[in-house]
Design a protein around this motif. Structure first.
Motif, short mmCIF file in Angstrom:
data_model
loop_
_atom_site.label_atom_id
_atom_site.label_comp_id
_atom_site.label_asym_id
_atom_site.label_seq_id
_atom_site.Cartn_x
_atom_site.Cartn_y
_atom_site.Cartn_z
N ARG A 8 41.26 37.56 34.83
CA ARG A 8 42.07 38.28 35.82
C ARG A 8 41.70 39.75 35.86
N GLY A 12 43.49 41.25 41.02
CA GLY A 12 44.19 39.97 41.01
C GLY A 12 45.64 40.10 40.58
N PRO A 43 41.96 37.02 44.28
CA PRO A 43 43.11 37.87 44.57
C PRO A 43 43.85 37.43 45.85
N ASP A 46 45.96 34.48 44.95
CA ASP A 46 47.10 34.89 44.13
C ASP A 46 48.21 35.45 45.01
#
Length: 64
Positions: A8, A12, A43, A46
């Motif tokens: 990550r 993100g 990202p 997410d």
């Protein structure tokens, strides 16, 4: 573009939390919007998963 043990990146994390200002800052300073973490999420994905449409729109429309 550094990342943690889960792959990550700061971008993100900011995207998943819906922090549009941080997303803008990171992307204007070269963050990789295509980076995929250890779970296979970008990202954009997410932000979408967490319901942050403003962040999704920004990432999708950002041109370097």
């Amino acid at each position: 573009n550094n990342y943690d043990y889960d792959g990550r990146t700061p971008l993100g994390v900011a995207a998943s939390q819906g922090n549009l200002e941080a997303v803008k800052y990171l992307m204007y300073h070269g963050a990789d919007k295509l980076h995929v973490d250890a779970r296979g999420n970008s990202p954009h994905e997410d932000a979408k998963r967490e319901g942050h449409q403003d962040v999704v729109n920004f990432i999708m429309n950002f041109d370097t």
